[in-house]
Each structure stands twice: as structure tokens, then as C-alpha cells.
Design a protein around this motif. Structure first.
Motif, PDB file in Angstrom:
ATOM      1  N   LEU A   1      53.153  36.096  72.553  1.00  0.00           N
ATOM      2  CA  LEU A   1      53.956  36.109  73.481  1.00  0.00           C
ATOM      3  C   LEU A   1      52.340  35.953  74.574  1.00  0.00           C
ATOM      4  O   LEU A   1      51.743  35.226  75.318  1.00  0.00           O
TER       5      LEU A   1
ATOM      6  N   VAL B   1      58.645  39.318  84.758  1.00  0.00           N
ATOM      7  CA  VAL B   1      59.866  39.231  83.754  1.00  0.00           C
ATOM      8  C   VAL B   1      59.954  40.106  83.369  1.00  0.00           C
ATOM      9  O   VAL B   1      59.271  41.446  83.038  1.00  0.00           O
ATOM     10  N   GLY B   2      61.409  40.691  83.052  1.00  0.00           N
ATOM     11  CA  GLY B   2      61.837  41.929  82.518  1.00  0.00           C
ATOM     12  C   GLY B   2      63.384  42.752  83.370  1.00  0.00           C
ATOM     13  O   GLY B   2      63.724  42.462  84.140  1.00  0.00           O
TER      14      GLY B   2
ATOM     15  N   PRO C   1      72.282  35.440  80.122  1.00  0.00           N
ATOM     16  CA  PRO C   1      71.833  34.703  81.221  1.00  0.00           C
ATOM     17  C   PRO C   1      71.544  32.947  81.723  1.00  0.00           C
ATOM     18  O   PRO C   1      71.773  32.141  80.570  1.00  0.00           O
TER      19      PRO C   1
ATOM     20  N   PRO D   1      73.504  31.496  75.779  1.00  0.00           N
ATOM     21  CA  PRO D   1      73.187  30.224  74.692  1.00  0.00           C
ATOM     22  C   PRO D   1      73.488  30.267  73.261  1.00  0.00           C
ATOM     23  O   PRO D   1      72.684  30.503  72.567  1.00  0.00           O
TER      24      PRO D   1
ATOM     25  N   VAL E   1      65.195  31.235  84.411  1.00  0.00           N
ATOM     26  CA  VAL E   1      65.588  31.894  83.105  1.00  0.00           C
ATOM     27  C   VAL E   1      66.206  33.387  83.594  1.00  0.00           C
ATOM     28  O   VAL E   1      65.195  33.954  83.999  1.00  0.00           O
TER      29      VAL E   1
ATOM     30  N   ASN F   1      55.049  37.284  80.386  1.00  0.00           N
ATOM     31  CA  ASN F   1      53.640  36.320  80.288  1.00  0.00           C
ATOM     32  C   ASN F   1      52.921  36.182  81.466  1.00  0.00           C
ATOM     33  O   ASN F   1      53.375  34.569  81.206  1.00  0.00           O
TER      34      ASN F   1
ATOM     35  N   GLN G   1      65.697  38.030  77.556  1.00  0.00           N
ATOM     36  CA  GLN G   1      65.464  36.291  77.427  1.00  0.00           C
ATOM     37  C   GLN G   1      64.333  35.606  76.760  1.00  0.00           C
ATOM     38  O   GLN G   1      64.294  34.661  76.452  1.00  0.00           O
TER      39      GLN G   1
ATOM     40  N   ARG H   1      50.481  34.720  81.410  1.00  0.00           N
ATOM     41  CA  ARG H   1      49.283  33.863  81.300  1.00  0.00           C
ATOM     42  C   ARG H   1      49.389  32.555  81.974  1.00  0.00           C
ATOM     43  O   ARG H   1      48.744  31.758  81.962  1.00  0.00           O
ATOM     44  N   SER H   2      50.794  32.236  81.455  1.00  0.00           N
ATOM     45  CA  SER H   2      51.252  31.241  81.970  1.00  0.00           C
ATOM     46  C   SER H   2      50.652  30.967  82.969  1.00  0.00           C
ATOM     47  O   SER H   2      50.691  29.450  83.812  1.00  0.00           O
TER      48      SER H   2
ATOM     49  N   PHE I   1      60.338  43.499  76.141  1.00  0.00           N
ATOM     50  CA  PHE I   1      60.382  41.871  76.528  1.00  0.00           C
ATOM     51  C   PHE I   1      61.270  41.600  77.596  1.00  0.00           C
ATOM     52  O   PHE I   1      61.117  40.538  77.886  1.00  0.00           O
ATOM     53  N   GLY I   2      62.437  42.121  77.323  1.00  0.00           N
ATOM     54  CA  GLY I   2      63.426  41.652  78.085  1.00  0.00           C
ATOM     55  C   GLY I   2      64.339  40.481  77.158  1.00  0.00           C
ATOM     56  O   GLY I   2      63.445  39.858  76.279  1.00  0.00           O
TER      57      GLY I   2
END
Lengths: 199, 273
Positions: free
Chosen positions: B97, A47-48, A114, B219, A142, A12, B127, A14-15, B124-125
């Protein structure tokens, strides 16, 4: 001032773009080696899974490493931080960019994985990324893999033992954050601002 | 030290003027009462650790306007955001997302098609794939689906059955078994709501929450029933949840998130200032 946010189709990102825009220095998402070459700073989000991300980044590896070598400010985030290391155990034993020494390994022991949530930073040495940020500040993590604490560690965090939360190369221009500055509220935004001040 | 998370939940619906509003908000000091973006900003300032947006219309039109809410929030609020409600396809997840959310929740769609969790987490994972599990106690221990018996607060033994469509339809699936299964399918987190306590303000269902926390190594977010900050303390101290979700106690301004965290800290629960 041009910040290249490396867009290799994952995460992601774009964050990160939004965070940089919020602190007044918009970056541009790109996967073009020429644009990365010409940038004043490089951000590598992630991420991934390590292997697939490294595979996506492989065509850009040379230009990224060359620019880091030339002293251009570089910020790796989460998996983008892990990719700075020599290798990761995620998905076998996969080579990283090798900008900093060491290996990324999975959390072990009786831990929930995680490692997800806000954890505190223990500052180990000074770095411009931490200007105005108090020791013990909380940031959002994370991740399931981590690098141990060594000479490159700028800040550590504790989860079943200490691990590296922020790493820097010897020259200090390449930094990696295991957490997400773009999701760490005011503290994270300050770090993004500090990063842009490194340019 | 890893802290326990306090997560305000915004149940987003369509208001009389066609815009998006958060259900049940009587929060003062907002320019537009119930505006999700303003509320998100206020909670961020109070120290919320994450935000959850649930699209309670769960409709096609709902999702389009939800994406606008997420985009506008993501431009000014820099903490993790989770979005749920009616997510059925990989395309739904991708668009949410891309709008700026960090995680999505799946619920009914995952029960009806468990491989959706695997597909989504591969794509996407783990997480970012949170499985929302809604359950209700069932005292018929002779039911062949009853696998894990939990003693409830009043001393009666029961098993917990997964329910879908907002609690309207029982599924015959044991909630503890389902929690283990979603973990093995690649879900990164569980949001657990007990229909026994949801809406009661009598506190979270500590018994099923504790059982799920003990059954998995991912979690767990406790949800449903928070009426005061003592209930949040119990979710952490008794049930060992990793995060506590609440709506009305924050929406009505009974407590700020800062006050809740101050109380938890005074009782020895690690929380982010």
C-alpha cells in the motif's frame, strides 16, 4: 507555494502527494500544526474509520478550522470530506470539524456497500474546482457512508438516491470530494490542478 | 450511475534479464514488450477502470521488485491499483500500500488463516482487502462439504470447492460459504476465479459467479475464461458481476479496452467512457 498534506498516520496519502506532484505543485506531508498554519493550502486525505481519523486529527482541528476561516484553500478527500461535516453516524455519533452543516449517514436499502467504482457527477453549482470539467464526468468512489444533498452541494452522484459528491463551505475556499481525485484519471488530475489554482 | 468495471490483469513475473515482465503479452506499440509500467500506462490510456497486478512468482525476491513496479506505475497512472500474489503478513500489505497500491488480494493465506482477513481489514479498512477465491466444480454431491449445489452449463449438478496454491490443492471448503465468510470477516470485495473456465477462453463460469453475487452484498469481480467481449457482456448481464477481469484478450491486442466498452455500452451495460 506550500501545500500541506495532513499526515495523521492513516490512509494511502502518498497517492495524493503523487497526484499533486504530477500536476506540478508538490505538497508536503506533515502533522505539524506550525507547518499547517504556514501553508498556502491544506489537503486532508482520509481512508479508514471516522472515529479513529477524527481522533488523530483532533490535535490539528483548531489550526485547520482557523485557516479555513481565514480563507485558505482546503481540500478534503473521501473521509477528509466527511470530516468537514458536523457529525457522522459511523461508529456511533461522532463530531466532525463542523465546517459545513449536516450529518454523514450509512448507505441504506438494497445496495452493495461499499459504493465502489466509477460514478458520474451531476453538477449543481459553479465552483473553481470544476473548471473545465464537464457535467456527467466519471470519478472513482469507494465509501460506505455519505452526506445528503443540501445547499452546500457543488456536485451530486446517484447510488440508491442522490448524495453529495463535492461539498463547499459558503465562502467556497473549503471543498470536499467524496471520491478520490487522485485515483480518477484525467478528470481527477484536472481537479487537483484546479485546486492548486485556487491558491 | 455506477458503472461496471473493466479490469486488465497483469501477471507479473521475472524476465530473462532479471527485470519484471508481464506474462503472455504480445501487444504491439510498446517500447519494451511486456514492461509492466508501460503496459499499465497503455491500459490507462485505453480507459481501464482499475489495474490488477498479480505477482505470479509469489516469492520474497518477487515482492521486492513488485514494489518497484508499483511505485513507478503510481507516479504516472492515476487509477486504482490492486496487487496480489503471496501476501501473507500485515507487513506485506503495508509495504504494498505504501508503494502506491490501493487494494491487495489475499488468497491462500486467508484460507489457511481466515482471521488474517479480519486483522487486515481492521488495520487498513475493508475497501482495500480483496479476497481472491479460486474454486473448481466437484460433482461428488455426497461429499459432506457440499453445501450449495449449482447446475453447471452442461446441466450437471455440482458444488464448488475452494482450491489454493494456484489451484493445485483442494480444501474441502464450499466456495459460496467461503464467500459469505470473507464478507463477514471484513473483506471489501471478492475476485472469483473458476478453475473450470480459467484459461479456456470459453467464457467466465457464469453459474458460480451468479451464485456468489447473489450470496454476498460486496462487489464481485468475475475472473477466468474471457475469450471475447461477448463473455464480458455475459458476466454483467447474466451473472450480475460488478467488474470483469481479463488478461489475454487485451494482452494479445485482440480488443482494446475502448472497443470492449463500446460493445458493452451498445448492449446497454453502463460503462465509463
Amino acid at each position: 507555494m506550500k501545500i500541506a498534506i495532513v499526515d495523521y498516520g492513516a490512509g494511502n496519502i502518498r497517492s495524493v502527494e503523487r497526484g499533486l506532484a504530477f500536476v506540478g505543485t508538490p505538497g508536503a506531508m506533515t502533522c505539524d500544526p506550525g507547518e499547517i498554519e504556514a501553508a498556502d493550502a491544506i489537503v486532508l486525505p482520509g481512508v479508514g474509520a471516522f472515529e479513529s481519523c477524527m481522533r488523530q486529527v483532533a490535535p490539528l482541528q483548531q489550526v485547520i478550522c482557523r485557516r479555513i476561516e481565514a480563507g485558505v484553500p482546503f481540500l478534503g478527500i473521501c473521509l477528509g470530506m466527511q470530516m468537514l461535516y458536523q457529525e457522522s453516524e459511523e461508529g456511533g455519533l461522532i463530531k466532525g470539524l463542523g465546517v459545513v452543516p449536516g450529518r454523514v449517514t450509512r448507505f441504506s436499502g438494497n445496495l452493495k456497500v461499499p459504493h465502489m467504482g466509477w460514478n458520474s457527477l451531476s453538477v449543481r453549482k459553479e465552483h473553481p474546482l470544476l473548471t473545465g470539467i464537464a457535467d456527467g464526468s466519471y470519478v472513482y468512489f469507494v465509501h460506505s457512508y455519505r452526506a445528503g444533498v443540501d445547499a452546500g452541494t457543488v456536485a451530486a452522484a446517484e447510488y440508491g438516491g442522490d448524495f453529495t459528491a463535492i461539498v463547499a463551505n459558503e465562502a467556497g475556499n473549503a471543498v470536499g470530494a467524496q471520491f478520490h481525485p487522485e485515483k480518477s484519471g484525467a478528470v481527477g488530475l484536472r481537479m487537483l490542478k484546479n485546486f492548486t489554482a485556487m491558491i | 450511475m455506477l458503472t461496471k468495471r473493466i479490469i486488465p490483469c497483469l501477471d507479473v513475473t521475472i524476465g530473462p534479464d532479471g527485470g519484471r515482465v508481464v506474462k503472455g503479452v504480445e501487444f504491439v506499440n510498446l517500447r519494451r514488450a511486456g514492461d509492466p509500467v508501460e503496459l499499465a500506462r497503455a491500459y490507462n490510456e485505453q480507459g481501464a477502470d482499475e489495474l490488477v497486478f498479480l505477482d505470479i512468482t509469489a516469492s520474497h525476491e518477487g515482492r521486492a521488485t513488485m514494489i518497484d513496479v508499483i511505485e513507478r506505475t503510481a507516479n504516472e497512472v492515476f487509477i486504482p491499483m490492486t496487487v496480489g500474489g503471496g501476501i501473507k503478513t500485515i507487513g506485506d500489505i503495508r509495504s504494498i500500500l505504501r508503494a502506491g497500491a490501493d487494494k491487495i488480494t489475499v488468497n491462500t493465506s486467508a484460507v489457511k488463516n481466515p482471521s488474517f482477513i479480519r486483522e487486515a481489514s481492521d488495520m487498513f479498512g475493508s475497501q482495500c482487502i480483496v479476497t481472491a477465491i479460486d474454486c473448481r466444480s466437484n460433482t461428488n454431491l455426497k461429499d459432506p462439504n457440499a453445501r450449495n449445489v449449482i447446475t453447471k452449463k452442461d446441466g450437471t449438478p455440482a458444488w464448488y470447492e475452494v482450491v489454493i496454491y494456484g489451484g493445485r490443492q483442494p480444501t474441502g471448503i464450499d466456495a459460496i460459504e467461503w464467500a459469505k465468510q470473507v464478507e463477514s470477516l471484513g473483506s471489501g470485495e471478492i475476485m472469483l476465479t473458476s478453475m473450470d473456465t480459467d484459461g479456456t477462453k470459453d467464457g467466465y463460469d457464469l453459474y458460480v459467479t451468479k451464485a456468489v453475487c447473489e450470496a454476498v452484498r460486496i462487489p464481485v469481480i468475475a475472473s477466468g475464461g474471457a475469450g471475447n467481449i461477448e463473455h464480458m457482456y455475459e458476466a454483467f448481464a447474466v451473472a450480475d458481476a460488478d467488474a470483469a477481469l481479463a488478461a489475454s484478450i487485451f494482452h494479445f491486442g485482440e480488443y482494446t479496452i475502448g472497443q470492449a466498452k463500446g460493445y458493452l455500452r451498445s448492449k446497454g451495460i453502463p460503462v465509463r467512457p
